[in-house]
Every structure is written in structure tokens, then in C-alpha cells.
Motif scaffolding. Sequence first.
Motif, PDB file in Angstrom:
ATOM      1  N   GLU A  22      19.256  18.811  49.893  1.00  0.00           N
ATOM      2  CA  GLU A  22      19.181  20.392  49.612  1.00  0.00           C
ATOM      3  C   GLU A  22      19.962  20.851  50.654  1.00  0.00           C
ATOM      4  OE1 GLU A  22      18.650  21.435  46.585  1.00  0.00           O
ATOM      5  OE2 GLU A  22      18.163  19.720  46.092  1.00  0.00           O
ATOM      6  N   ILE A  23      19.907  20.253  51.961  1.00  0.00           N
ATOM      7  CA  ILE A  23      20.748  20.789  53.122  1.00  0.00           C
ATOM      8  C   ILE A  23      22.059  20.275  52.870  1.00  0.00           C
ATOM      9  CG2 ILE A  23      20.782  20.898  55.605  1.00  0.00           C
ATOM     10  CD1 ILE A  23      17.764  20.878  55.680  1.00  0.00           C
ATOM     11  N   ILE A  24      23.072  21.252  53.059  1.00  0.00           N
ATOM     12  CA  ILE A  24      24.616  20.974  52.856  1.00  0.00           C
ATOM     13  C   ILE A  24      25.049  21.734  54.072  1.00  0.00           C
ATOM     14  CG2 ILE A  24      26.610  21.024  51.529  1.00  0.00           C
ATOM     15  CD1 ILE A  24      24.499  21.024  49.154  1.00  0.00           C
ATOM     16  N   VAL A  25      26.018  20.828  54.664  1.00  0.00           N
ATOM     17  CA  VAL A  25      26.837  21.204  55.857  1.00  0.00           C
ATOM     18  C   VAL A  25      28.248  21.328  55.235  1.00  0.00           C
ATOM     19  CG1 VAL A  25      27.922  20.648  58.151  1.00  0.00           C
ATOM     20  CG2 VAL A  25      25.380  20.184  57.677  1.00  0.00           C
ATOM     21  N   THR A  26      29.014  22.582  55.617  1.00  0.00           N
ATOM     22  CA  THR A  26      30.259  22.839  55.054  1.00  0.00           C
ATOM     23  C   THR A  26      31.133  22.628  56.305  1.00  0.00           C
ATOM     24  OG1 THR A  26      29.685  24.084  53.218  1.00  0.00           O
ATOM     25  CG2 THR A  26      31.787  24.409  53.781  1.00  0.00           C
ATOM     26  N   THR A  27      32.355  21.919  56.211  1.00  0.00           N
ATOM     27  CA  THR A  27      33.286  21.748  57.063  1.00  0.00           C
ATOM     28  C   THR A  27      34.785  21.821  56.571  1.00  0.00           C
ATOM     29  OG1 THR A  27      33.851  20.969  59.046  1.00  0.00           O
ATOM     30  CG2 THR A  27      33.334  19.346  57.493  1.00  0.00           C
ATOM     31  N   THR A  28      35.904  21.815  57.510  1.00  0.00           N
ATOM     32  CA  THR A  28      37.118  21.800  56.671  1.00  0.00           C
ATOM     33  C   THR A  28      37.441  20.222  56.925  1.00  0.00           C
ATOM     34  OG1 THR A  28      38.216  22.243  59.200  1.00  0.00           O
ATOM     35  CG2 THR A  28      37.846  23.829  57.753  1.00  0.00           C
ATOM     36  N   PRO A  29      38.501  19.788  56.262  1.00  0.00           N
ATOM     37  CA  PRO A  29      39.065  18.430  56.305  1.00  0.00           C
ATOM     38  C   PRO A  29      39.649  18.052  57.840  1.00  0.00           C
ATOM     39  CG  PRO A  29      40.106  19.220  54.442  1.00  0.00           C
ATOM     40  CD  PRO A  29      39.136  20.501  55.184  1.00  0.00           C
ATOM     41  N   GLY A  30      40.090  18.736  58.614  1.00  0.00           N
ATOM     42  CA  GLY A  30      40.629  18.826  60.056  1.00  0.00           C
ATOM     43  C   GLY A  30      39.657  18.517  60.796  1.00  0.00           C
ATOM     44  N   LYS A  31      38.474  19.463  60.840  1.00  0.00           N
ATOM     45  CA  LYS A  31      37.307  19.323  61.521  1.00  0.00           C
ATOM     46  C   LYS A  31      36.498  17.993  61.423  1.00  0.00           C
ATOM     47  CE  LYS A  31      36.775  24.152  62.367  1.00  0.00           C
ATOM     48  NZ  LYS A  31      36.058  25.317  62.194  1.00  0.00           N
ATOM     49  N   LEU A  32      36.511  17.550  60.007  1.00  0.00           N
ATOM     50  CA  LEU A  32      35.870  16.256  59.725  1.00  0.00           C
ATOM     51  C   LEU A  32      36.545  15.231  60.265  1.00  0.00           C
ATOM     52  CD1 LEU A  32      33.596  14.640  58.521  1.00  0.00           C
ATOM     53  CD2 LEU A  32      34.895  14.765  56.318  1.00  0.00           C
ATOM     54  N   ARG A  33      37.811  15.199  60.177  1.00  0.00           N
ATOM     55  CA  ARG A  33      38.682  13.988  60.803  1.00  0.00           C
ATOM     56  C   ARG A  33      38.706  13.927  62.223  1.00  0.00           C
ATOM     57  NH1 ARG A  33      43.212  16.488  59.536  1.00  0.00           N
ATOM     58  NH2 ARG A  33      43.016  16.088  57.351  1.00  0.00           N
ATOM     59  N   ALA A  34      38.384  15.398  62.921  1.00  0.00           N
ATOM     60  CA  ALA A  34      38.291  15.420  64.323  1.00  0.00           C
ATOM     61  C   ALA A  34      37.036  14.739  64.668  1.00  0.00           C
ATOM     62  CB  ALA A  34      38.586  16.572  64.955  1.00  0.00           C
ATOM     63  N   LEU A  35      35.824  14.808  64.096  1.00  0.00           N
ATOM     64  CA  LEU A  35      34.693  14.637  64.148  1.00  0.00           C
ATOM     65  C   LEU A  35      34.758  12.758  64.108  1.00  0.00           C
ATOM     66  CD1 LEU A  35      31.586  14.597  64.752  1.00  0.00           C
ATOM     67  CD2 LEU A  35      31.457  15.033  62.283  1.00  0.00           C
ATOM     68  N   LEU A  36      35.184  12.457  63.201  1.00  0.00           N
ATOM     69  CA  LEU A  36      35.364  11.032  63.010  1.00  0.00           C
ATOM     70  C   LEU A  36      36.056  10.230  63.986  1.00  0.00           C
ATOM     71  CD1 LEU A  36      35.758  10.930  58.984  1.00  0.00           C
ATOM     72  CD2 LEU A  36      33.661  10.568  60.342  1.00  0.00           C
ATOM     73  N   ARG A  37      37.512  10.731  64.326  1.00  0.00           N
ATOM     74  CA  ARG A  37      38.084  10.296  65.465  1.00  0.00           C
ATOM     75  C   ARG A  37      37.222  10.236  66.683  1.00  0.00           C
ATOM     76  NH1 ARG A  37      43.291  13.490  64.300  1.00  0.00           N
ATOM     77  NH2 ARG A  37      44.233  12.087  62.694  1.00  0.00           N
ATOM     78  N   GLY A  38      36.462  11.377  67.057  1.00  0.00           N
ATOM     79  CA  GLY A  38      35.562  11.288  68.219  1.00  0.00           C
ATOM     80  C   GLY A  38      34.445  10.278  68.268  1.00  0.00           C
ATOM     81  N   ILE A  39      33.826   9.894  66.938  1.00  0.00           N
ATOM     82  CA  ILE A  39      33.078   8.968  66.857  1.00  0.00           C
ATOM     83  C   ILE A  39      33.762   7.521  67.165  1.00  0.00           C
ATOM     84  CG2 ILE A  39      31.489   7.684  65.161  1.00  0.00           C
ATOM     85  CD1 ILE A  39      31.001  10.410  63.992  1.00  0.00           C
ATOM     86  N   LYS A  40      34.830   7.325  66.503  1.00  0.00           N
ATOM     87  CA  LYS A  40      35.360   6.019  66.628  1.00  0.00           C
ATOM     88  C   LYS A  40      35.906   5.836  68.090  1.00  0.00           C
ATOM     89  CE  LYS A  40      36.961   5.786  61.961  1.00  0.00           C
ATOM     90  NZ  LYS A  40      38.320   5.668  61.281  1.00  0.00           N
ATOM     91  N   ASP A  41      36.369   6.776  68.816  1.00  0.00           N
ATOM     92  CA  ASP A  41      36.760   6.892  70.242  1.00  0.00           C
ATOM     93  C   ASP A  41      35.592   6.589  71.130  1.00  0.00           C
ATOM     94  OD1 ASP A  41      39.404   6.790  69.177  1.00  0.00           O
ATOM     95  OD2 ASP A  41      39.673   8.846  69.723  1.00  0.00           O
ATOM     96  N   GLY A  42      34.154   6.845  70.838  1.00  0.00           N
ATOM     97  CA  GLY A  42      33.258   6.686  71.575  1.00  0.00           C
ATOM     98  C   GLY A  42      32.992   7.930  72.385  1.00  0.00           C
ATOM     99  N   GLU A  43      33.353   9.158  71.821  1.00  0.00           N
ATOM    100  CA  GLU A  43      33.208  10.369  72.566  1.00  0.00           C
ATOM    101  C   GLU A  43      31.668  10.688  72.663  1.00  0.00           C
ATOM    102  OE1 GLU A  43      34.820  14.857  71.870  1.00  0.00           O
ATOM    103  OE2 GLU A  43      35.982  13.241  70.884  1.00  0.00           O
ATOM    104  N   PHE A  44      30.986  10.419  71.817  1.00  0.00           N
ATOM    105  CA  PHE A  44      29.632  10.871  71.414  1.00  0.00           C
ATOM    106  C   PHE A  44      28.397   9.723  72.119  1.00  0.00           C
ATOM    107  CE2 PHE A  44      31.982  12.913  68.302  1.00  0.00           C
ATOM    108  CZ  PHE A  44      31.872  14.207  68.809  1.00  0.00           C
ATOM    109  N   ASP A  45      28.964   8.651  72.298  1.00  0.00           N
ATOM    110  CA  ASP A  45      28.244   7.452  72.904  1.00  0.00           C
ATOM    111  C   ASP A  45      27.189   8.094  73.982  1.00  0.00           C
ATOM    112  OD1 ASP A  45      29.578   6.014  71.221  1.00  0.00           O
ATOM    113  OD2 ASP A  45      30.620   4.630  72.761  1.00  0.00           O
ATOM    114  N   HIS A  46      27.475   8.800  74.736  1.00  0.00           N
ATOM    115  CA  HIS A  46      26.535   9.127  75.860  1.00  0.00           C
ATOM    116  C   HIS A  46      25.334   9.998  75.263  1.00  0.00           C
ATOM    117  CE1 HIS A  46      28.829  13.008  75.180  1.00  0.00           C
ATOM    118  NE2 HIS A  46      27.753  13.669  75.565  1.00  0.00           N
ATOM    119  N   LEU A  47      25.388  10.340  73.986  1.00  0.00           N
ATOM    120  CA  LEU A  47      24.265  10.970  73.219  1.00  0.00           C
ATOM    121  C   LEU A  47      23.169  10.096  72.813  1.00  0.00           C
ATOM    122  CD1 LEU A  47      26.353  13.639  71.298  1.00  0.00           C
ATOM    123  CD2 LEU A  47      25.104  14.025  73.353  1.00  0.00           C
TER     124      LEU A  47
END
Length: 65
Positions: free
Chosen positions: A38-63
Motif C-alpha cells: 500500500e506504500i508507493i514511492v513515486t519518482t522519475t525515470p531519470g532519478k530511478l536510472r541514477a539510483l540504479l547506476r549508483g547501486i551498481k557502482d557501489g555508491e551506497f556500499d558504505h551504508l
Amino acid sequence: MSAFKWQKSSYSSESLNCIYLAVAPDRSVKLRESDDPEIIVTTTPGKLRALLRGIKDGEFDHLTT
């Protein structure tokens, strides 16, 4: 439940928690998690693309350490 056409990754199985994605008529991207659909997050295709690139690049590994 919403009227969006939700898509789950082919890498997900029925026993795992899953993230679902849908594209709204206004072209925004909707995300929800299987445990609380029931909880839905809304974003843009560009922002989702940037998030996925950051995940793949290890940008969030420190978390996770």
C-alpha cells in the motif's frame, strides 16, 4: 490495490521480499515493496536510472557495512 500494472524482477522468487515497478500514465515510475504494497514511492525515470547506476557502482556500499 492500485490499478497499475506492476512488474517484479525475474530474479525474484515467491519466497523473497520483492520490489515491484510500474509506469503511471504521466510516465512517472511507481515503486512498492511486497511486504507493504500500500506504500508507493513515486519518482522519475531519470532519478530511478541514477539510483540504479549508483547501486551498481557501489555508491551506497558504505551504508551496509
